[in-house]
Scaffold this motif. Structure first.
Motif, short mmCIF file in Angstrom:
data_model
loop_
_atom_site.label_atom_id
_atom_site.label_comp_id
_atom_site.label_asym_id
_atom_site.label_seq_id
_atom_site.Cartn_x
_atom_site.Cartn_y
_atom_site.Cartn_z
N ASP A 23 -26.60 -57.49 97.29
CA ASP A 23 -25.67 -58.63 97.38
C ASP A 23 -25.31 -58.90 98.84
O ASP A 23 -25.24 -60.07 99.27
N ASP A 32 -26.25 -62.29 101.05
CA ASP A 32 -25.16 -63.06 101.63
C ASP A 32 -25.27 -63.22 103.14
O ASP A 32 -25.06 -64.30 103.69
N ARG A 46 -24.99 -53.30 95.58
CA ARG A 46 -24.08 -53.84 96.61
C ARG A 46 -24.85 -54.17 97.89
O ARG A 46 -24.56 -55.16 98.55
#
Length: 226
Positions: free
Chosen positions: A120, A124, A117
């Motif tokens: 990611d 982003d 996580r």
């Protein structure tokens, strides 16, 4: 995308009350640090790990590396005077454009899911800092005594703190400042917005004897699939 974890394990055993630094203490038959390294190895098959240790514990570190299932993805470097300098030493070994995770070696209960996580979130938004909500009542010291603050607005910061390599390496070119208590504070000094993501309540920092008991229980429950 290349992935590197800088695992900082330069602490002493002062608060733990042991002669052996807490990252080397036994936890269910293995050193605390072994669990941290294994979580990163499990998170991505191409994860590379830079383990930052005090010079006098490099041989101990080598023994732990050899006990992991993929020691070829881990190498070591010597820590510095402060956490800031230890992280800087680790970053100097990373030459490729990548995502970099910086993690406390004694946060041994993190999961591969949290690491993914963080990856990611950093891809982003450039950075991803795991944090959890405060559950206790919070008071802050002021010049007039102390006052309660809204705990709904308080976040407890964890690691791995995760960044694009260009960003964190640039941030660590700054001179050390006492306000640099973690990597987010160093990066924020450049004017970069810090992106918080949901952390894990079990991602505790092993600091005191009670923490070891909690960690044993968490690992036992995971082993049982609870």
């Amino acid at each position: 995308m290349e992935k590197y974890a800088v695992v900082v394990a330069g602490g002493s055993g002062m608060r733990m009350g042991t002669a052996v630094p807490k990252q080397f203490l036994p936890l269910r038959g293995k050193p605390v640090l072994w669990y941290t390294l294994t979580a990163f190895l499990d998170s991505f098959p191409d994860m590379q790990i830079i383990l930052v240790l005090p010079e006098q514990y490099l041989e101990t570190g080598k023994e732990i590396l050899r006990s992991t299932y993929d020691p070829n993805r881990i190498w070591m470097t010597i820590g510095g005077e402060t956490r800031f300098h230890s992280v800087r030493n680790g970053l100097q070994h990373i030459k490729k454009h990548s995502i970099i995770f910086v993690h406390d070696g004694v946060r041994c209960l993190l999961t591969p899911g949290l690491i993914r996580r963080c990856f990611d979130g950093a891809v982003d938004k450039g950075n991803a800092i795991p944090a959890i909500k405060a559950v206790d009542t919070i008071r802050i010291e002021t010049v007039n005594g102390n006052m309660q603050i809204d705990r709904e607005k308080v976040r407890i910061i964890q690691t791995p703190q995760t960044f694009f390599s260009d960003l964190i390496k640039s941030a660590f070119e700054q001179d050390f400042h006492e306000s640099f208590t973690d990597e987010a504070s160093v990066v924020e000094k450049l004017g970069v917005k810090i992106n918080l993501i949901e952390g894990e309540s079990s991602n505790i920092k092993i600091t005191r004897p009670l923490d070891l008991l909690i960690a044993e229980r968490v690992l036992e429950e995971r082993e049982m699939g609870l």
